[in-house]
Design an enzyme around this catalytic site. Sequence first.
Site, PDB file in Angstrom:
ATOM      1  N   ASP A  88       3.360   2.159  -4.424  1.00 14.00           N
ATOM      2  CA  ASP A  88       2.412   3.004  -5.149  1.00 14.00           C
ATOM      3  C   ASP A  88       2.120   2.248  -6.445  1.00 14.00           C
ATOM      4  O   ASP A  88       3.041   2.024  -7.249  1.00 14.00           O
ATOM      5  CB  ASP A  88       3.022   4.387  -5.424  1.00 14.00           C
ATOM      6  CG  ASP A  88       1.994   5.340  -6.028  1.00 14.00           C
ATOM      7  OD1 ASP A  88       1.134   4.888  -6.806  1.00 14.00           O
ATOM      8  OD2 ASP A  88       2.051   6.544  -5.701  1.00 14.00           O
ATOM      9  N   VAL A  89       0.875   1.848  -6.649  1.00 16.74           N
ATOM     10  CA  VAL A  89       0.555   0.988  -7.793  1.00 16.74           C
ATOM     11  C   VAL A  89       0.756   1.682  -9.140  1.00 16.74           C
ATOM     12  O   VAL A  89       0.676   1.038 -10.186  1.00 16.74           O
ATOM     13  CB  VAL A  89      -0.894   0.428  -7.707  1.00 16.74           C
ATOM     14  CG1 VAL A  89      -1.061  -0.452  -6.485  1.00 16.74           C
ATOM     15  CG2 VAL A  89      -1.936   1.552  -7.728  1.00 16.74           C
ATOM     16  N   ASP A 132       0.841  -1.205   0.000  1.00 13.24           N
ATOM     17  CA  ASP A 132       0.000   0.000   0.000  1.00 13.24           C
ATOM     18  C   ASP A 132       0.874   1.252   0.000  1.00 13.24           C
ATOM     19  O   ASP A 132       2.014   1.241   0.467  1.00 13.24           O
ATOM     20  CB  ASP A 132      -0.910   0.008   1.235  1.00 13.24           C
ATOM     21  CG  ASP A 132      -2.182   0.829   1.023  1.00 13.24           C
ATOM     22  OD1 ASP A 132      -3.270   0.219   0.925  1.00 13.24           O
ATOM     23  OD2 ASP A 132      -2.087   2.073   0.965  1.00 13.24           O
ATOM     24  N   ASN A 180      -6.237  -4.773  -5.790  1.00 16.11           N
ATOM     25  CA  ASN A 180      -7.396  -4.166  -5.127  1.00 16.11           C
ATOM     26  C   ASN A 180      -7.293  -2.660  -4.879  1.00 16.11           C
ATOM     27  O   ASN A 180      -8.315  -2.004  -4.700  1.00 16.11           O
ATOM     28  CB  ASN A 180      -7.582  -4.935  -3.802  1.00 16.11           C
ATOM     29  CG  ASN A 180      -8.501  -4.243  -2.842  1.00 16.11           C
ATOM     30  OD1 ASN A 180      -9.721  -4.274  -3.019  1.00 16.11           O
ATOM     31  ND2 ASN A 180      -7.933  -3.611  -1.822  1.00 16.11           N
ATOM     32  N   TYR A 189     -14.679   7.123 -12.718  1.00 15.52           N
ATOM     33  CA  TYR A 189     -14.560   5.893 -11.918  1.00 15.52           C
ATOM     34  C   TYR A 189     -15.205   4.729 -12.675  1.00 15.52           C
ATOM     35  O   TYR A 189     -14.629   3.644 -12.788  1.00 15.52           O
ATOM     36  CB  TYR A 189     -15.256   6.133 -10.572  1.00 15.52           C
ATOM     37  CG  TYR A 189     -15.198   4.980  -9.604  1.00 15.52           C
ATOM     38  CD1 TYR A 189     -14.053   4.745  -8.833  1.00 15.52           C
ATOM     39  CD2 TYR A 189     -16.283   4.133  -9.431  1.00 15.52           C
ATOM     40  CE1 TYR A 189     -14.003   3.704  -7.931  1.00 15.52           C
ATOM     41  CE2 TYR A 189     -16.244   3.085  -8.522  1.00 15.52           C
ATOM     42  CZ  TYR A 189     -15.104   2.873  -7.763  1.00 15.52           C
ATOM     43  OH  TYR A 189     -15.058   1.836  -6.867  1.00 15.52           O
ATOM     44  N   THR A 221     -16.368   1.429   3.805  1.00 13.31           N
ATOM     45  CA  THR A 221     -14.916   1.661   3.877  1.00 13.31           C
ATOM     46  C   THR A 221     -14.646   3.155   3.692  1.00 13.31           C
ATOM     47  O   THR A 221     -15.547   3.934   3.395  1.00 13.31           O
ATOM     48  CB  THR A 221     -14.154   0.909   2.758  1.00 13.31           C
ATOM     49  OG1 THR A 221     -14.418   1.569   1.515  1.00 13.31           O
ATOM     50  CG2 THR A 221     -14.522  -0.561   2.657  1.00 13.31           C
ATOM     51  N   LYS A 255     -13.574   1.168 -14.023  1.00 17.16           N
ATOM     52  CA  LYS A 255     -14.045  -0.117 -13.511  1.00 17.16           C
ATOM     53  C   LYS A 255     -14.624  -0.996 -14.625  1.00 17.16           C
ATOM     54  O   LYS A 255     -14.476  -2.213 -14.594  1.00 17.16           O
ATOM     55  CB  LYS A 255     -15.057   0.105 -12.376  1.00 17.16           C
ATOM     56  CG  LYS A 255     -14.448   0.784 -11.135  1.00 17.16           C
ATOM     57  CD  LYS A 255     -13.301  -0.028 -10.525  1.00 17.16           C
ATOM     58  CE  LYS A 255     -12.792   0.567  -9.221  1.00 17.16           C
ATOM     59  NZ  LYS A 255     -11.723  -0.230  -8.590  1.00 17.16           N
TER      60      LYS A 255
HETATM   61  N1  NAD Z   1     -16.184   0.376  -0.633  1.00 20.21           N
HETATM   62  C1  NAD Z   1     -16.997   0.278  -1.672  1.00 20.21           C
HETATM   63  O1  NAD Z   1     -18.211   0.534  -1.581  1.00 20.21           O
HETATM   64  C2  NAD Z   1     -16.453  -0.167  -3.006  1.00 20.21           C
HETATM   65  C3  NAD Z   1     -17.372  -0.470  -4.016  1.00 20.21           C
HETATM   66  C4  NAD Z   1     -16.889  -0.881  -5.241  1.00 20.21           C
HETATM   67  C5  NAD Z   1     -15.534  -1.030  -5.461  1.00 20.21           C
HETATM   68  N2  NAD Z   1     -14.653  -0.712  -4.462  1.00 20.21           N
HETATM   69  C6  NAD Z   1     -13.229  -0.867  -4.762  1.00 20.21           C
HETATM   70  O2  NAD Z   1     -12.595  -1.570  -3.713  1.00 20.21           O
HETATM   71  C7  NAD Z   1     -11.188  -1.286  -3.735  1.00 20.21           C
HETATM   72  C8  NAD Z   1     -10.716  -1.041  -2.315  1.00 20.21           C
HETATM   73  O3  NAD Z   1     -11.325   0.144  -1.833  1.00 20.21           O
HETATM   74  P1  NAD Z   1     -11.934   0.269  -0.362  1.00 20.21           P
HETATM   75  O4  NAD Z   1     -13.395   0.384  -0.492  1.00 20.21           O
HETATM   76  O5  NAD Z   1     -11.353  -0.773   0.496  1.00 20.21           O
HETATM   77  O6  NAD Z   1     -11.409   1.741   0.006  1.00 20.21           O
HETATM   78  P2  NAD Z   1     -10.227   2.223   0.962  1.00 20.21           P
HETATM   79  O7  NAD Z   1     -10.056   3.660   0.637  1.00 20.21           O
HETATM   80  O8  NAD Z   1     -10.530   1.840   2.362  1.00 20.21           O
HETATM   81  O9  NAD Z   1      -8.962   1.385   0.477  1.00 20.21           O
HETATM   82  C9  NAD Z   1      -8.242   1.695  -0.687  1.00 20.21           C
HETATM   83  C10 NAD Z   1      -6.776   1.393  -0.428  1.00 20.21           C
HETATM   84  O10 NAD Z   1      -6.051   1.609  -1.646  1.00 20.21           O
HETATM   85  C11 NAD Z   1      -4.855   2.304  -1.309  1.00 20.21           C
HETATM   86  N3  NAD Z   1      -4.372   3.068  -2.457  1.00 20.21           N
HETATM   87  C12 NAD Z   1      -4.968   4.100  -3.094  1.00 20.21           C
HETATM   88  N4  NAD Z   1      -4.183   4.564  -4.059  1.00 20.21           N
HETATM   89  C13 NAD Z   1      -3.053   3.798  -4.044  1.00 20.21           C
HETATM   90  C14 NAD Z   1      -1.859   3.787  -4.810  1.00 20.21           C
HETATM   91  N5  NAD Z   1      -1.639   4.685  -5.806  1.00 20.21           N
HETATM   92  N6  NAD Z   1      -0.930   2.836  -4.534  1.00 20.21           N
HETATM   93  C15 NAD Z   1      -1.131   1.947  -3.540  1.00 20.21           C
HETATM   94  N7  NAD Z   1      -2.208   1.926  -2.757  1.00 20.21           N
HETATM   95  C16 NAD Z   1      -3.178   2.837  -3.026  1.00 20.21           C
HETATM   96  C17 NAD Z   1      -5.240   3.217  -0.160  1.00 20.21           C
HETATM   97  O11 NAD Z   1      -4.111   3.642   0.563  1.00 20.21           O
HETATM   98  C18 NAD Z   1      -6.171   2.312   0.632  1.00 20.21           C
HETATM   99  O12 NAD Z   1      -5.459   1.550   1.580  1.00 20.21           O
HETATM  100  C19 NAD Z   1     -11.018  -0.101  -4.675  1.00 20.21           C
HETATM  101  O13 NAD Z   1     -10.523  -0.560  -5.919  1.00 20.21           O
HETATM  102  C20 NAD Z   1     -12.429   0.427  -4.850  1.00 20.21           C
HETATM  103  O14 NAD Z   1     -12.622   1.098  -6.070  1.00 20.21           O
HETATM  104  C21 NAD Z   1     -15.086  -0.298  -3.241  1.00 20.21           C
END
Ligand code: NAD
Length: 288
Positions: free
Chosen positions: A68-69, A45, A95, A160, A195, A164
Amino acid sequence: MAGSGSGGLRTYTDAVALISGGASGIGAALARALVAQGARVVLADRQLELAQNVAGGLGERARAVALDVREAEAYVEVAAGVLEREGRIDYFFNNAGIGIGGLYEDHSLDDWRYIVDVNLLGVVYGISAVYPILLEQGFGHIVNTASMAGRAATPGLSAYCATKHAVVGLTRSLRIEAQGRGVGVSAFCPGVIRTEILKDGGVYGKFAGGMAGDLDEEQLERARPMEVDAFAKAALIRVARNQEIIVLPGMWRFFDGLYRLIPGVLSRFMAQGFFKEYERIAQARSSG
Ligand SMILES: NC(=O)c1ccc[n+]([C@@H]2O[C@H](COP(=O)([O-])OP(=O)(O)OC[C@H]3O[C@@H](n4cnc5c(N)ncnc54)[C@H](O)[C@@H]3O)[C@@H](O)[C@H]2O)c1
């Protein structure tokens, strides 16, 4: 799936999982659920300290690395490091992601470049770093986190939604190439999961215009968010079944099925309701 069985993919006892975005939300919940089932996890992360805290709470089966991805070469190093230290990679949860929200005109071109860099190219860099290792092993499973926004039109989240949809298309194409070579490929398509990303797109995301500002509890509850640990447990059961598209929570599976059947009707319904809902959210956010 080819590659499962002794010497192949492990579900999940003694499996090794690399999780990007493992410091928070879905990634951290996957880590907890996997370790509870006897796996070892590496949390990669941009928020290293947070990832270290999560890993620290999970004991010796978990560790954190900075990533950093958006950095393809660093991703290759992380993947090689996991292989070197753990000897294998069973699961790659691709993820990490951010949210950028607002009307189309609220998105700058830099917003577009940024979200494509993280949500699409970040996923591509992850696959490019890990897939060769899985092919070489002859087993493994890549799980890309897409979204319901990867399955249906999502006004207010056009950039977004575009990233996706791309992740879903990538997943489905790669899955066909990888099957028969021992590697599974799936996509999570979560609906609304409780989240950090729901708060203004996560620490690295942003919501603009009428969508700027945190949702209050009441607004959040209207979207019936699923608790993140429940999501992770249910999602892992479906990964073990090698499902292609994993839609959770259940009510979104109904919507997903309906959208595939009558997209035009649902789009017309959204067109009627979107601005009403947008104004309501904008008002509540500005007064909250
Ligand atoms: N929570 C929801 O309702 C939901 C719904 C659909 C999809 N998602 C997807 O789930 C995935 C995880 O998100 P989440 O809901 O756990 O949110 P979150 O914000 O809690 O977690 C996202 C994580 O990604 C990390 N991150 C962001 N940019 C980064 C980078 N450039 N390099 C490395 N790490 C990075 C952040 O530090 C964080 O730890 C995402 O891809 C999001 O689009 C979430």
